[in-house]
Design an enzyme around this catalytic site. Structure first.
Site, PDB file in Angstrom:
ATOM      1  N   LEU A  35       0.447  -1.591  -0.627  1.00 22.15           N
ATOM      2  CA  LEU A  35      -0.219   0.039  -0.236  1.00 22.15           C
ATOM      3  C   LEU A  35       1.479   1.158   0.021  1.00 22.15           C
ATOM      4  N   ALA A  79       3.522  -6.129  -8.112  1.00 20.25           N
ATOM      5  CA  ALA A  79       4.255  -5.478  -7.855  1.00 20.25           C
ATOM      6  C   ALA A  79       5.764  -4.462  -7.791  1.00 20.25           C
ATOM      7  N   ALA A  80       5.493  -3.233  -8.004  1.00 20.41           N
ATOM      8  CA  ALA A  80       6.671  -3.000  -8.623  1.00 20.41           C
ATOM      9  C   ALA A  80       6.817  -1.018  -8.464  1.00 20.41           C
ATOM     10  N   GLU A  81       8.278  -0.442  -7.871  1.00 24.60           N
ATOM     11  CA  GLU A  81       7.947   1.505  -7.793  1.00 24.60           C
ATOM     12  C   GLU A  81       7.552   1.339  -9.576  1.00 24.60           C
ATOM     13  N   SER A  82       7.023   1.909 -10.130  1.00 24.76           N
ATOM     14  CA  SER A  82       6.159   1.861 -11.033  1.00 24.76           C
ATOM     15  C   SER A  82       6.682   3.667 -12.945  1.00 24.76           C
ATOM     16  N   THR A 121       7.622  -4.808 -18.837  1.00 28.83           N
ATOM     17  CA  THR A 121       7.618  -3.816 -19.401  1.00 28.83           C
ATOM     18  C   THR A 121       8.422  -3.733 -20.320  1.00 28.83           C
ATOM     19  N   ASP A 122       7.423  -3.258 -21.865  1.00 31.40           N
ATOM     20  CA  ASP A 122       9.083  -3.277 -22.933  1.00 31.40           C
ATOM     21  C   ASP A 122       9.795  -2.014 -22.976  1.00 31.40           C
ATOM     22  N   GLU A 123       9.977  -1.499 -21.240  1.00 34.80           N
ATOM     23  CA  GLU A 123      11.238  -0.470 -21.429  1.00 34.80           C
ATOM     24  C   GLU A 123      12.352  -1.073 -21.662  1.00 34.80           C
ATOM     25  N   TYR A 148      14.182   2.825 -13.162  1.00 35.65           N
ATOM     26  CA  TYR A 148      12.763   2.003 -13.550  1.00 35.65           C
ATOM     27  C   TYR A 148      13.357   1.195 -15.023  1.00 35.65           C
ATOM     28  N   LYS A 152      13.521  -3.140 -13.921  1.00 35.66           N
ATOM     29  CA  LYS A 152      13.133  -3.811 -13.866  1.00 35.66           C
ATOM     30  C   LYS A 152      13.731  -4.735 -15.742  1.00 35.66           C
ATOM     31  N   ASP A 270      12.199  18.719 -20.563  1.00 34.64           N
ATOM     32  CA  ASP A 270      11.348  16.982 -21.051  1.00 34.64           C
ATOM     33  C   ASP A 270      12.260  16.419 -19.652  1.00 34.64           C
TER      34      ASP A 270
HETATM   35  P1  NAD Z   1       1.919   0.746  -9.874  1.00 33.89           P
HETATM   36  O1  NAD Z   1       2.725   1.616  -9.052  1.00 33.89           O
HETATM   37  O2  NAD Z   1       0.175   1.288 -10.019  1.00 33.89           O
HETATM   38  O3  NAD Z   1       1.222  -0.673  -8.358  1.00 33.89           O
HETATM   39  C1  NAD Z   1       2.038  -1.139  -8.052  1.00 33.89           C
HETATM   40  C2  NAD Z   1       1.656  -1.451  -6.948  1.00 33.89           C
HETATM   41  O4  NAD Z   1       2.620  -2.123  -6.522  1.00 33.89           O
HETATM   42  C3  NAD Z   1       1.033  -1.054  -5.543  1.00 33.89           C
HETATM   43  O5  NAD Z   1       0.331  -0.885  -5.281  1.00 33.89           O
HETATM   44  C4  NAD Z   1       2.453  -1.079  -4.782  1.00 33.89           C
HETATM   45  O6  NAD Z   1       1.685  -0.803  -3.496  1.00 33.89           O
HETATM   46  C5  NAD Z   1       2.880  -2.387  -4.937  1.00 33.89           C
HETATM   47  N1  NAD Z   1       4.059  -2.050  -3.813  1.00 33.89           N
HETATM   48  C6  NAD Z   1       4.827  -1.322  -4.208  1.00 33.89           C
HETATM   49  N2  NAD Z   1       6.187  -1.648  -3.532  1.00 33.89           N
HETATM   50  C7  NAD Z   1       5.716  -3.112  -2.811  1.00 33.89           C
HETATM   51  C8  NAD Z   1       6.527  -3.413  -1.832  1.00 33.89           C
HETATM   52  N3  NAD Z   1       7.603  -3.803  -2.193  1.00 33.89           N
HETATM   53  N4  NAD Z   1       5.834  -4.660  -1.431  1.00 33.89           N
HETATM   54  C9  NAD Z   1       4.335  -5.057  -2.050  1.00 33.89           C
HETATM   55  N5  NAD Z   1       3.791  -4.071  -3.326  1.00 33.89           N
HETATM   56  C10 NAD Z   1       4.180  -3.295  -3.507  1.00 33.89           C
HETATM   57  O7  NAD Z   1       2.010   0.124 -11.248  1.00 33.89           O
HETATM   58  P2  NAD Z   1       0.941   0.292 -12.055  1.00 33.89           P
HETATM   59  O8  NAD Z   1       1.312   0.504 -13.658  1.00 33.89           O
HETATM   60  O9  NAD Z   1       0.032  -0.938 -11.835  1.00 33.89           O
HETATM   61  O10 NAD Z   1       2.490  -1.398 -12.676  1.00 33.89           O
HETATM   62  C11 NAD Z   1       2.343  -2.767 -12.038  1.00 33.89           C
HETATM   63  C12 NAD Z   1       3.027  -3.743 -13.135  1.00 33.89           C
HETATM   64  O11 NAD Z   1       3.253  -3.488 -14.286  1.00 33.89           O
HETATM   65  C13 NAD Z   1       4.835  -3.124 -12.835  1.00 33.89           C
HETATM   66  O12 NAD Z   1       5.611  -4.921 -12.626  1.00 33.89           O
HETATM   67  C14 NAD Z   1       4.983  -2.220 -13.729  1.00 33.89           C
HETATM   68  O13 NAD Z   1       6.644  -2.583 -13.991  1.00 33.89           O
HETATM   69  C15 NAD Z   1       4.183  -2.668 -15.077  1.00 33.89           C
HETATM   70  N6  NAD Z   1       3.883  -2.497 -16.041  1.00 33.89           N
HETATM   71  C16 NAD Z   1       3.128  -1.657 -16.002  1.00 33.89           C
HETATM   72  C17 NAD Z   1       2.935  -0.986 -17.359  1.00 33.89           C
HETATM   73  C18 NAD Z   1       2.044   0.512 -17.428  1.00 33.89           C
HETATM   74  O14 NAD Z   1       1.319   1.156 -18.497  1.00 33.89           O
HETATM   75  N7  NAD Z   1       1.967   1.152 -16.307  1.00 33.89           N
HETATM   76  C19 NAD Z   1       3.263  -1.650 -18.534  1.00 33.89           C
HETATM   77  C20 NAD Z   1       4.044  -2.293 -18.517  1.00 33.89           C
HETATM   78  C21 NAD Z   1       4.233  -2.773 -17.419  1.00 33.89           C
HETATM   79  O1  TDX Z   2       3.534  15.326 -17.600  1.00 31.97           O
HETATM   80  C1  TDX Z   2       3.471  14.267 -18.604  1.00 31.97           C
HETATM   81  N1  TDX Z   2       3.538  15.265 -19.446  1.00 31.97           N
HETATM   82  C2  TDX Z   2       4.290  14.027 -21.072  1.00 31.97           C
HETATM   83  O2  TDX Z   2       4.549  14.493 -21.860  1.00 31.97           O
HETATM   84  C3  TDX Z   2       4.395  13.075 -17.769  1.00 31.97           C
HETATM   85  C4  TDX Z   2       4.274  12.782 -16.501  1.00 31.97           C
HETATM   86  C5  TDX Z   2       4.547  12.298 -19.440  1.00 31.97           C
HETATM   87  N2  TDX Z   2       3.989  12.488 -20.102  1.00 31.97           N
HETATM   88  C6  TDX Z   2       5.539  11.550 -21.287  1.00 31.97           C
HETATM   89  C7  TDX Z   2       6.605  10.562 -21.190  1.00 31.97           C
HETATM   90  C8  TDX Z   2       6.204   9.184 -21.949  1.00 31.97           C
HETATM   91  O3  TDX Z   2       6.921  10.502 -23.418  1.00 31.97           O
HETATM   92  O4  TDX Z   2       3.925  10.702 -21.930  1.00 31.97           O
HETATM   93  C9  TDX Z   2       4.104   9.531 -22.138  1.00 31.97           C
HETATM   94  C10 TDX Z   2       3.850   8.677 -21.567  1.00 31.97           C
HETATM   95  O5  TDX Z   2       4.661   9.102 -19.336  1.00 31.97           O
HETATM   96  P1  TDX Z   2       4.084   8.128 -18.408  1.00 31.97           P
HETATM   97  O6  TDX Z   2       2.541   7.696 -17.904  1.00 31.97           O
HETATM   98  O7  TDX Z   2       5.389   8.396 -17.660  1.00 31.97           O
HETATM   99  O8  TDX Z   2       4.564   6.283 -19.167  1.00 31.97           O
HETATM  100  P2  TDX Z   2       6.676   6.007 -19.133  1.00 31.97           P
HETATM  101  O9  TDX Z   2       7.588   6.597 -18.985  1.00 31.97           O
HETATM  102  O10 TDX Z   2       6.176   5.507 -21.204  1.00 31.97           O
HETATM  103  O11 TDX Z   2       6.130   3.966 -18.894  1.00 31.97           O
HETATM  104  C11 TDX Z   2       4.829   3.590 -18.061  1.00 31.97           C
HETATM  105  O12 TDX Z   2       4.789   2.929 -19.636  1.00 31.97           O
HETATM  106  C12 TDX Z   2       5.979   1.427 -19.591  1.00 31.97           C
HETATM  107  C13 TDX Z   2       4.620   3.186 -16.671  1.00 31.97           C
HETATM  108  O13 TDX Z   2       4.505   4.034 -16.191  1.00 31.97           O
HETATM  109  C14 TDX Z   2       5.530   2.610 -16.677  1.00 31.97           C
HETATM  110  O14 TDX Z   2       5.064   1.849 -15.427  1.00 31.97           O
HETATM  111  C15 TDX Z   2       5.807   1.484 -18.031  1.00 31.97           C
HETATM  112  O15 TDX Z   2       6.554   0.222 -17.882  1.00 31.97           O
END
Ligand code: NAD
Ligand code: TDX
Length: 332
Positions: A35, A79-82, A121-123, A148, A152, A270
């Protein structure tokens, strides 16, 4: 696979997956989530108590993880810092949760011989040029750019090593950018929707030409379930829905929906090391497992998402001021 642990199940994508599991399987789900600021218990509201249990805890807590994994059939690890921008400010929690946390889970599934699915992630593949005809495939070399994505990438390597050296029954998926309900307002699409709802201009980094390959989080969930149920262990599957759009195109679509001029944009500093373009070739997932995305039309998915944020101000409002204060301090 009746007893499934979902780590990070109170976050954006993890909570969507828990709803998906409850709707499409008979599984009993244990959500293990610390959480953090990124999570919302509200996203799990309404789920049947006899099917879903929340354990508040850290995936780096080896004794807690061992105890939970001992009683499970599978672990799906979200679970991740994302957030990339946060990783540029303070990488430490990214190394701790994404690397040490994944290691801790791998040791437990190895000991108890439990099926593991790692959500990535594709990153991890770095970025592509705007005019490059290529897309990422399962064979693209790793070249992460940010703390990040490097954390990953490292977690993916740990999973592959535990498969090869210890015979852990694991699969990996690398997905493109998700959008949909319950996404934190720090992320691009919810940030821009809520900025416009607040009467401000959307904030675009750099020249706005960076491309992300958008997928609805519901489609990410159906893909992960297909891999969990039918994927070959040891394999990696890329998840994507052919949703390439520049940030500028996305922002203009949001402005159009609100009836605002398409150039009503605040151009801001940027991101350091900003990846130019991501693009996923998801043919392996589609041909091997028969998966198809439900949201084929990005504008339709975006419109639904905008409606959701309009209707759920009570959820995002408490997160908004702190998020914007953090961005303002960085010139974003
Ligand atoms: P999010 O930040 O919304 O959620 C992450 C969750 O993990 C939160 O509920 C947080 O409390 C929990 N968490 C963080 N550290 C923890 C710890 N040490 N122990 C237990 N719980 C912990 O992230 P999201 O966007 O839902 O992404 C989820 C997963 O999907 C991640 O592994 C991310 O790399 C992957 N992913 C995300 C995207 C995207 O576009 N958001 C795309 C591809 C992959
Ligand atoms: O205010 C903004 N303005 C802007 O131009 C923000 C927050 C982002 N951006 C740009 C940065 C990126 O090119 O938009 C694009 C998307 O940004 P994010 O939402 O931060 O995503 P990104 O960095 O692409 O990563 C996301 O996709 C892959 C997720 O956060 C990751 O967890 C996942 O792995």
């Amino acid at each position: 696979m009746n007893r499934i642990i979902v780590t990070g199940g109170a976050g954006f994508i993890g909570s969507n997956f828990v709803h998906h599991l409850v709707a499409h399987t008979d599984a009993h789900v244990t959500v293990l989530d610390k959480l953090t600021y990124a999570s919302t218990e509200a996203s799990l509201a309404g789920l049947p108590e006899e099917r879903v249990q929340l354990v508040v805890g850290d995936i780096t807590d080896a004794s807690l993880v061992d105890r939970l994994v001992a009683g499970a059939d599978a672990v799906v690890h979200y679970a991740a810092e994302s957030h990339n921008d946060n990783s540029l400010e303070d990488p430490a929690p990214f190394v701790q949760t994404n690397l040490v946390g994944t290691f801790t889970l791998l040791e437990a599934v190895r000991k108890h011989d439990v099926r593991f699915h790692h959500v990535s992630t594709d990153e991890v593949y770095g970025d592509l040029d705007l005019d490059d005809p290529k897309r990422f495939t399962e064979d693209t070399p790793y070249q992460p750019s940010s703390p990040y994505s490097a954390s990953k990438a490292g977690s993916d390597h740990l999973v592959r090593a535990w498969v090869r050296s210890f015979g852990v029954r694991a699969t990996i998926s690398n997905c493109s950018n998700n959008y949909g309900p319950w996404q934190h307002v720090e992320k691009f699409i919810p940030r821009q929707i809520t900025e416009v709802l607040d009467g401000r201009r959307p904030r675009v980094y750099g020249d706005g030409l960076n491309v992300r390959d958008w997928i609805h989080t519901e489609d990410h969930s159906s893909a992960v379930l297909a891999i969990l149920e039918r994927g070959r262990t040891g394999e990696t599957y890329l998840i994507g829905a052919d949703g390439e759009k520049s940030n500028l195109e996305v922002v203009r679509a949001i402005l159009r929906t609100f009836g605002r001029p398409e150039d009503d944009i605040e151009w801001v500093t940027d991101r350091a090391g900003h990846d130019r373009r991501y693009a996923i070739e998801s043919g392996k997932l589609r041909s091997e497992l028969g998966w198809e995305p439900r949201f084929q039309d990005f504008d339709e998915g975006l419109a639904e998402t905008i409606d959701w944020y309009r209707a759920h101000e009570d959820w995002w409002r408490p997160l908004k001021a702190e998020t914007e204060a953090k961005y303002a301090a960085k010139g974003h």
